[in-house]
Design a protein around this motif. Structure first.
Motif, PDB file in Angstrom:
ATOM      1  N   CYS A  98      -4.885  -3.965  -0.004  1.00 17.67           N
ATOM      2  CA  CYS A  98      -4.616  -2.546  -0.317  1.00 17.67           C
ATOM      3  C   CYS A  98      -5.866  -1.832  -0.815  1.00 17.67           C
ATOM      4  CB  CYS A  98      -3.513  -2.435  -1.367  1.00 17.67           C
ATOM      5  SG  CYS A  98      -1.904  -2.987  -0.815  1.00 17.67           S
ATOM      6  N   GLN A  99      -6.573  -2.461  -1.727  1.00 11.88           N
ATOM      7  CA  GLN A  99      -7.766  -1.816  -2.270  1.00 11.88           C
ATOM      8  C   GLN A  99      -8.793  -1.525  -1.185  1.00 11.88           C
ATOM      9  OE1 GLN A  99      -9.020  -4.290  -5.633  1.00 11.88           O
ATOM     10  NE2 GLN A  99      -8.308  -2.637  -6.954  1.00 11.88           N
ATOM     11  N   GLN A 100      -9.053  -2.505  -0.345  1.00  7.95           N
ATOM     12  CA  GLN A 100     -10.049  -2.301   0.713  1.00  7.95           C
ATOM     13  C   GLN A 100      -9.579  -1.261   1.726  1.00  7.95           C
ATOM     14  OE1 GLN A 100     -11.914  -5.762   2.453  1.00  7.95           O
ATOM     15  NE2 GLN A 100     -11.657  -6.929   0.560  1.00  7.95           N
ATOM     16  N   LEU A 101      -8.294  -1.304   2.080  1.00  7.59           N
ATOM     17  CA  LEU A 101      -7.764  -0.342   3.042  1.00  7.59           C
ATOM     18  C   LEU A 101      -7.859   1.087   2.504  1.00  7.59           C
ATOM     19  CD1 LEU A 101      -6.290   0.345   5.699  1.00  7.59           C
ATOM     20  CD2 LEU A 101      -4.129  -0.039   4.462  1.00  7.59           C
ATOM     21  N   ILE A 102      -7.416   1.295   1.282  1.00 11.62           N
ATOM     22  CA  ILE A 102      -7.425   2.650   0.701  1.00 11.62           C
ATOM     23  C   ILE A 102      -8.861   3.138   0.505  1.00 11.62           C
ATOM     24  CG2 ILE A 102      -6.726   4.053  -1.281  1.00 11.62           C
ATOM     25  CD1 ILE A 102      -4.386   1.925  -1.602  1.00 11.62           C
ATOM     26  N   GLN A 103      -9.723   2.244   0.078  1.00 14.03           N
ATOM     27  CA  GLN A 103     -11.128   2.625  -0.101  1.00 14.03           C
ATOM     28  C   GLN A 103     -11.741   3.079   1.223  1.00 14.03           C
ATOM     29  OE1 GLN A 103     -13.764  -0.574  -1.309  1.00 14.03           O
ATOM     30  NE2 GLN A 103     -15.015   0.864  -2.470  1.00 14.03           N
ATOM     31  N   ARG A 104     -11.472   2.357   2.281  1.00 11.71           N
ATOM     32  CA  ARG A 104     -12.007   2.706   3.599  1.00 11.71           C
ATOM     33  C   ARG A 104     -11.339   3.950   4.170  1.00 11.71           C
ATOM     34  NH1 ARG A 104     -13.524  -1.305   7.162  1.00 11.71           N
ATOM     35  NH2 ARG A 104     -14.070   0.462   8.477  1.00 11.71           N
ATOM     36  N   PHE A 105     -10.023   4.111   3.931  1.00 16.20           N
ATOM     37  CA  PHE A 105      -9.271   5.244   4.468  1.00 16.20           C
ATOM     38  C   PHE A 105      -9.648   6.545   3.752  1.00 16.20           C
ATOM     39  CE2 PHE A 105      -4.928   7.370   4.996  1.00 16.20           C
ATOM     40  CZ  PHE A 105      -5.169   7.758   6.298  1.00 16.20           C
ATOM     41  N   ARG A 106     -10.019   6.430   2.497  1.00 15.15           N
ATOM     42  CA  ARG A 106     -10.423   7.571   1.664  1.00 15.15           C
ATOM     43  C   ARG A 106      -9.296   8.557   1.397  1.00 15.15           C
ATOM     44  NH1 ARG A 106     -15.701   7.799   4.857  1.00 15.15           N
ATOM     45  NH2 ARG A 106     -17.049   6.436   3.640  1.00 15.15           N
ATOM     46  N   LYS A 107      -8.066   8.087   1.532  1.00 14.71           N
ATOM     47  CA  LYS A 107      -6.879   8.889   1.212  1.00 14.71           C
ATOM     48  C   LYS A 107      -5.843   7.941   0.620  1.00 14.71           C
ATOM     49  CE  LYS A 107      -7.092  11.926   5.269  1.00 14.71           C
ATOM     50  NZ  LYS A 107      -6.280  12.391   6.401  1.00 14.71           N
ATOM     51  N   PRO A 108      -4.888   8.488  -0.128  1.00 17.80           N
ATOM     52  CA  PRO A 108      -3.816   7.630  -0.636  1.00 17.80           C
ATOM     53  C   PRO A 108      -2.868   7.237   0.493  1.00 17.80           C
ATOM     54  CG  PRO A 108      -3.390   9.916  -1.202  1.00 17.80           C
ATOM     55  CD  PRO A 108      -4.733   9.880  -0.542  1.00 17.80           C
ATOM     56  N   ILE A 109      -2.205   6.101   0.320  1.00 17.46           N
ATOM     57  CA  ILE A 109      -1.173   5.712   1.270  1.00 17.46           C
ATOM     58  C   ILE A 109       0.156   5.578   0.529  1.00 17.46           C
ATOM     59  CG2 ILE A 109      -2.759   4.593   2.887  1.00 17.46           C
ATOM     60  CD1 ILE A 109      -1.872   1.888   1.822  1.00 17.46           C
ATOM     61  N   THR A 110       1.237   5.751   1.276  1.00 12.05           N
ATOM     62  CA  THR A 110       2.558   5.611   0.673  1.00 12.05           C
ATOM     63  C   THR A 110       2.910   4.141   0.550  1.00 12.05           C
ATOM     64  OG1 THR A 110       3.728   5.635   2.785  1.00 12.05           O
ATOM     65  CG2 THR A 110       3.388   7.776   1.698  1.00 12.05           C
ATOM     66  N   SER A 111       3.812   3.870  -0.361  1.00 13.43           N
ATOM     67  CA  SER A 111       4.361   2.529  -0.491  1.00 13.43           C
ATOM     68  C   SER A 111       5.833   2.660  -0.827  1.00 13.43           C
ATOM     69  CB  SER A 111       3.638   1.754  -1.596  1.00 13.43           C
ATOM     70  OG  SER A 111       4.166   0.445  -1.688  1.00 13.43           O
ATOM     71  N   THR A 112       6.660   2.191   0.069  1.00 12.95           N
ATOM     72  CA  THR A 112       8.096   2.124  -0.176  1.00 12.95           C
ATOM     73  C   THR A 112       8.556   0.782   0.361  1.00 12.95           C
ATOM     74  OG1 THR A 112      10.240   3.210   0.175  1.00 12.95           O
ATOM     75  CG2 THR A 112       8.650   3.374   1.977  1.00 12.95           C
ATOM     76  N   SER A 113       9.538   0.206  -0.258  1.00 12.76           N
ATOM     77  CA  SER A 113       9.969  -1.141   0.130  1.00 12.76           C
ATOM     78  C   SER A 113      10.364  -1.203   1.605  1.00 12.76           C
ATOM     79  CB  SER A 113      11.122  -1.608  -0.751  1.00 12.76           C
ATOM     80  OG  SER A 113      12.181  -0.678  -0.706  1.00 12.76           O
ATOM     81  N   ALA A 114      10.097  -2.353   2.206  1.00 14.29           N
ATOM     82  CA  ALA A 114      10.293  -2.556   3.653  1.00 14.29           C
ATOM     83  C   ALA A 114      11.736  -2.969   3.957  1.00 14.29           C
ATOM     84  CB  ALA A 114       9.308  -3.594   4.166  1.00 14.29           C
ATOM     85  N   ASN A 115      12.647  -2.066   3.690  1.00 13.44           N
ATOM     86  CA  ASN A 115      14.059  -2.324   3.954  1.00 13.44           C
ATOM     87  C   ASN A 115      14.747  -1.039   4.399  1.00 13.44           C
ATOM     88  OD1 ASN A 115      13.622  -1.370   1.217  1.00 13.44           O
ATOM     89  ND2 ASN A 115      15.795  -1.638   0.907  1.00 13.44           N
ATOM     90  N   VAL A 116      15.893  -1.210   5.054  1.00 19.32           N
ATOM     91  CA  VAL A 116      16.717  -0.061   5.396  1.00 19.32           C
ATOM     92  C   VAL A 116      17.303   0.454   4.084  1.00 19.32           C
ATOM     93  CG1 VAL A 116      18.816   0.661   6.613  1.00 19.32           C
ATOM     94  CG2 VAL A 116      17.215  -0.923   7.714  1.00 19.32           C
ATOM     95  N   SER A 117      17.373   1.752   3.929  1.00 23.56           N
ATOM     96  CA  SER A 117      17.867   2.356   2.697  1.00 23.56           C
ATOM     97  C   SER A 117      19.234   1.772   2.316  1.00 23.56           C
ATOM     98  CB  SER A 117      17.983   3.872   2.879  1.00 23.56           C
ATOM     99  OG  SER A 117      18.212   4.486   1.647  1.00 23.56           O
TER     100      SER A 117
END
Length: 188
Positions: free
Chosen positions: A117-136
């Motif tokens: 996550c840290q490397q991805l966000i640092q490279r993307f230079r924007k925040p990313i969403t995080s929500t659990s990987a399940n059907v509501s």
């Protein structure tokens, strides 16, 4: 291998896609937190209400001020001394997609303490969403093998990193901050 997965994830995020990825808590569905259409895709995948807000991940607390109007000093202390993953809900969200922000104008932000996550966000230079990987409404999967095929086939890319780990992780602790620095627990 990590570098390759980050490159693939970056391409998907930049194209407005949705990734299924490991975090410091549970596996998450992620997209560009500034892209309204991408956030809408996640709601469709999960079958969840359009007015439900997201947790946003950043790689460093220095970036919080870019996404909220006021950061109480206590926020930095809470982040620094938290022993477990901590999401802080700040009032006055800004520079994020409107469907990522809560109806009251607040947003939940977590500083990811996870290598991918840290490397991805640092490279993307924007925040990313995080929500659990399940059907509501369904149970939150503790590890990759518990994620439903319905979710896996609906995303644009599944990160091939830490899929074999059988360590069941829990969602983050969530605390709500008031402008003056007072705080209360939403989820422990």
């Amino acid at each position: 291998m990590l570098r390759t997965e980050i490159e693939k994830a970056l391409a998907v995020l930049k194209d407005g896609g949705v990734i299924l990825y490991p975090t410091d808590t549970v596996w998450g569905l992620g997209c560009d937190a500034t892209n309204e259409q991408a956030a809408a895709k996640i709601n469709a995948i999960k079958g969840r209400a359009e007015d439900k807000s997201f947790i946003v991940l950043l790689d460093t607390d220095a970036k919080i001020q870019s996404y909220v109007t006021e950061v109480p000093d206590v926020a930095y202390d809470l982040i620094e001394y938290a022993e477990n993953p901590l999401t802080l809900v700040f009032p006055g969200a800004k520079n994020l997609a409107k469907n990522v922000i809560n109806a009251d104008g607040s947003v939940g932000i977590r500083i990811a303490r996870h290598e991918f996550c840290q490397q991805l966000i640092q490279r993307f230079r924007k925040p990313i969403t995080s929500t659990s990987a399940n059907v509501s409404g369904a149970a939150t999967p503790g590890f990759f093998d518990e994620i439903s095929e319905e979710i896996k086939v609906a995303v644009d890319y599944v990160i091939d990193w830490e899929q074999e780990l059988k360590i069941s992780k829990k969602p983050s602790t969530i605390m709500k901050l008031a402008p003056g620095g007072q705080f209360s627990f939403i989820r422990r």
